[in-house]
Design an enzyme around this catalytic site. Structure first.
Site, PDB file in Angstrom:
ATOM      1  N   ARG A 196     -16.360  34.912  62.224  1.00 30.42           N
ATOM      2  CA  ARG A 196     -17.549  35.827  62.334  1.00 30.42           C
ATOM      3  C   ARG A 196     -18.321  35.259  63.284  1.00 30.42           C
ATOM      4  O   ARG A 196     -18.310  34.143  63.853  1.00 30.42           O
ATOM      5  CB  ARG A 196     -18.204  35.886  60.851  1.00 30.42           C
ATOM      6  N   ASN A 210     -26.768  39.422  60.046  1.00 31.79           N
ATOM      7  CA  ASN A 210     -26.562  38.511  59.208  1.00 31.79           C
ATOM      8  C   ASN A 210     -26.531  37.060  59.813  1.00 31.79           C
ATOM      9  O   ASN A 210     -26.068  36.648  60.457  1.00 31.79           O
ATOM     10  CB  ASN A 210     -25.199  38.652  58.066  1.00 31.79           C
ATOM     11  N   GLU A 211     -27.647  36.442  59.203  1.00 29.56           N
ATOM     12  CA  GLU A 211     -27.790  34.875  59.760  1.00 29.56           C
ATOM     13  C   GLU A 211     -27.673  34.683  61.148  1.00 29.56           C
ATOM     14  O   GLU A 211     -26.740  34.120  61.732  1.00 29.56           O
ATOM     15  CB  GLU A 211     -26.771  34.045  59.034  1.00 29.56           C
ATOM     16  N   GLU A 225     -29.959  34.998  49.824  1.00 29.17           N
ATOM     17  CA  GLU A 225     -28.936  34.064  49.272  1.00 29.17           C
ATOM     18  C   GLU A 225     -29.256  32.878  48.454  1.00 29.17           C
ATOM     19  O   GLU A 225     -29.661  32.026  49.112  1.00 29.17           O
ATOM     20  CB  GLU A 225     -27.714  33.781  50.175  1.00 29.17           C
ATOM     21  N   TRP A 281     -15.738  26.174  51.808  1.00 30.98           N
ATOM     22  CA  TRP A 281     -14.665  26.981  52.530  1.00 30.98           C
ATOM     23  C   TRP A 281     -13.375  26.451  52.132  1.00 30.98           C
ATOM     24  O   TRP A 281     -13.217  25.341  51.810  1.00 30.98           O
ATOM     25  CB  TRP A 281     -15.024  27.286  54.076  1.00 30.98           C
ATOM     26  N   GLU A 306     -14.148  32.395  52.162  1.00 35.69           N
ATOM     27  CA  GLU A 306     -15.008  31.645  51.049  1.00 35.69           C
ATOM     28  C   GLU A 306     -14.369  32.006  49.803  1.00 35.69           C
ATOM     29  O   GLU A 306     -15.301  32.005  48.772  1.00 35.69           O
ATOM     30  CB  GLU A 306     -16.452  32.684  51.425  1.00 35.69           C
TER      31      GLU A 306
END
Length: 679
Positions: free
Chosen positions: A112, A150-151, A313, A321, A363
């Site tokens: 990602r 996201n992030e 979150e 992971w 994950e």
């Protein structure tokens, strides 16, 4: 205008990925969420291929069904734009969208955040998917808000694709207008780096000894931040146009991004992803490590962006992971403790990551509330307990303000400059940690405060004391602002390596500490770092034993009406001033020619007279104290981070806001327990 979440009650939520689960599970999942007291469900941020299986072809059926089903159970959906994970068809057809490292090697599809912000193709394709989603869901009553991407800058926070080099060239041309101005700002006369055409300008590239121009490096970080903000603006503008009745935010807090600017200009509020278990596993050999309690500082930084914020979150289980084991299972009570840690620092919405642990992908060990099998477990029970408890305080706490008399100051310029400059950067981090420990262990609530050229006196006047440990970059205007703050009654504390750089990162041709010298009443006579093999100099302050003067020492030369509070010992500069105070107007400026440690910071807290609530409580160090204020009432959070019971003394009677009982005198908090007190 202050950007903050506007909830009338404290709310809980979860992250949910309907594309990961058979539809047969959805109804039971949403039903159980509702029974747990969950209000919000966050989804969609990694599902681009579901929404657009091939270029120009859009499919909303799966998420339509999921959103409808969630809405049927009274849940409110936060929809994420899916741009953090581009589709395989996209990166295959448009390889220019991929990020590139400093060596020129492209990242590939398979994880990602492998894209770059400045690719024209990626910006165009992102605009299309965000537009289609916004138009499709604009009127859905179950969707209340949007999360952009996201992030941002997670995983990778530097960008060196061809598109980034081109965009950087345009950025510096707009900023400096002429090559002469650019060369002056970057000091390119040194080592014959002078640019004679704009085409010669790139982002930093690998050099001999890996020592690129430090002023170039500082501008690179500013450019990366502006690139990310520009990409957020691209999406925010679309969402505002096509879904004007929904709020817009993004989540995460990572390097090389001015989150204050981004939020102020583009968002309704800021959201953070909180994983305090990282603090339990990151090696910390310092004195009295904070571990998971250290996350209270991260939350303080978030609060400086949005006084009332959301957690998108919240850690709910063991983490890791497939490539790394990172975090153990939270002990009994810790999940509840961390939820209240977030709430105590300003979170009015806390969403747990995630509803159920993933059975596939990287994950599969980043555990959620539920395990793979959906059987009852302790984590679900703790969430249920929190859900029931916050109903007792929900309306009282939501929208309340965190109470702090002191702010620990930083700036993006100094953080980014300090990443590369080893003569100041490591000291910034070390002193910040020492001060935050001192505030925590002495039970003094503290705010984070980011300063820039737009910071006003009114902002500074919110605090009785300001601590700016190593303010390397300080402009003349900022020094004047601090002077006015002190004159009107404030107290400010600086450490070594302060005031000697301008906004480009170049040093002034002025005696240290530059424009701060007059306010502090000192100049630096000489300085030295403490070599690893040398005896560490010491100093004596108040009635303490000798305190180590670690890492870096400045011998101070006082000027005028300056009081020397401490001198160096065990050094060739024996007896020379190390810590001074100068009274200016109604306030005081303290200057310490060194790097702060826990012992000195603790003594200075007493010196400046900060209220540590000793008239109300006697608390062991293991307890954190935070206060939120609303409608004339203080709500005091006492959080036990210890695996041992802790005895506290209440010096007057309070109401336990979670149980409704009146409490006073001695109380024992169980391991990882929480007490919320109201008058």
């Amino acid at each position: 205008m202050v950007k903050k979440i506007k909830e009338e009650k404290l709310k809980l939520g979860v992250c949910y990925y309907p594309e990961h689960w058979p539809k047969e599970l959805w109804e039971d999942d949403f039903r159980r969420m509702k029974e747990l007291g969950i209000t919000y469900v966050r989804m969609g941020e990694f599902a681009w291929t579901v929404f657009e299986p091939k270029e120009g072809t859009f499919s909303f059926e799966l998420f339509d069904q999921a959103v409808d089903k969630a809405h049927e159970f009274g849940l409110e959906v936060i929809m994420g734009t899916p741009t953090a994970t581009p589709p395989a068809w996209l990166t295959y057809k448009y390889p220019d969208t991929l990020n590139v490292d400093q060596d020129g090697i492209s990242f590939q599809h398979g994880a990602r955040r492998h894209y770059n912000y400045n690719s024209e193709n990626y910006r165009r394709l992102s605009s299309i998917i965000v537009t289609e989603m916004a138009k499709h869901y604009r009127d859905h009553p179950g969707i209340v808000g949007w999360q952009i991407d996201n992030e941002l800058n997670c995983e990778v926070d530097v960008f060196y694709s061809e598109a980034d080099h081109i965009a950087f060239r345009k950025w510096v041309k707009e900023k400096y207008e002429t090559l002469d101005n650019l060369n002056q700002a970057w000091g390119t006369v040194f080592w014959n780096q002078t640019y004679t055409s704009w085409e010669q300008v790139y982002l930093t590239r690998k050099t001999v000894s890996n020592s690129p121009n430090p002023h170039h490096m500082l501008d690179e970080k500013r450019f990366i931040s502006d690139s990310a903000i520009s990409y957020v603006k691209l999406q925010a503008d679309i969402l505002r146009e096509y879904a004007p009745n929904k709020w817009v935010t993004t989540n995460g807090m990572f390097k090389h991004l001015d989150n204050h600017k981004m939020t102020n200009e583009l968002l309704d509020f800021f959201a953070y992803d909180s994983y305090p278990n990282f603090g339990r596993v990151i090696e910390d050999n310092s004195k009295k490590p904070l571990r998971d309690r250290k996350w209270s500082w991260n939350l303080s930084v978030v609060r400086s962006i949005s006084p009332n914020f959301a957690i998108f979150e919240q850690q709910s289980g063991p983490g890791g992971w497939v490539t790394r084991i990172e975090q153990p299972t939270p002990k009994p009570g810790q999940l509840r403790l961390w939820t209240y840690q977030s709430i105590a620092h300003g979170a009015d919405l806390v969403m747990y990551f995630r509803w159920r642990t993933a059975t596939k992908g990287t994950e599969i060990y980043w555990h959620g509330i539920n395990d793979y099998h959906n059987l009852p477990n302790r984590r679900v029970e703790e969430v249920e307990q929190v859900s029931k408890e916050i109903h007792q305080i929900s309306e009282k706490i939501a929208g309340s303000s965190y109470q702090a008399e002191v702010a620990l100051i930083t700036s993006y310029d100094n953080e980014w400059d300090g990443e590369f400059d080893k003569w100041v950067g490591p000291y910034i981090s070390k002193s910040k940690d020492a001060w935050f420990k001192a505030f925590q262990y002495k039970h003094v609530p503290v705010d984070a405060l980011y300063v820039n050229q737009e910071t006003t006196l009114e902002e500074l006047k919110n605090y009785k004391v300001l601590v700016y440990p190593h303010a390397a970059i300080v402009t003349k205007e900022q020094a004047e602002l601090f002077t006015r703050y002190v004159e009107q009654g404030g107290k400010v504390i600086f450490g070594c390596r302060s005031g000697y750089k301008d906004e480009t990162g170049q040093t002034y041709m002025k005696a240290f500490p530059g424009y701060l010298a007059e306010l502090a009443g000192v100049t630096v006579e000489e300085f030295t770092r403490v070599a690893p093999f040398e005896k560490v100099p010491r100093l004596k302050f108040k009635d303490s034993n000798d305190i180590e003067a670690i890492d870096f020492n400045e011998v101070l030369q006082p000027h005028g009406d300056v009081e020397v509070l401490s001198t160096f010992t065990h050094a060739h500069f024996e007896g020379k001033p190390a810590l001074v105070r100068r009274n200016v107007g109604s306030g005081s400026c303290y200057y310490f020619g060194g790097v702060f440690n826990l012992e000195l910071a603790s003594l200075l807290i007493d010196e400046v007279g900060l209220n540590n609530y000793q008239d109300q409580f006697e608390l062991p160090e293991e307890i954190e104290l935070s206060i939120r204020h609303k409608d004339g009432n203080d709500y005091t959070f006492l959080l036990n981070y210890s695996e041992q019971p802790q005895e506290i003394l209440l010096k007057k009677e309070y109401r336990d806001a979670l149980s409704g009982k009146r409490v006073t005198n001695k109380i024992t908090l169980k391991p990882y327990d929480v007490l919320v007190l109201e008058p």
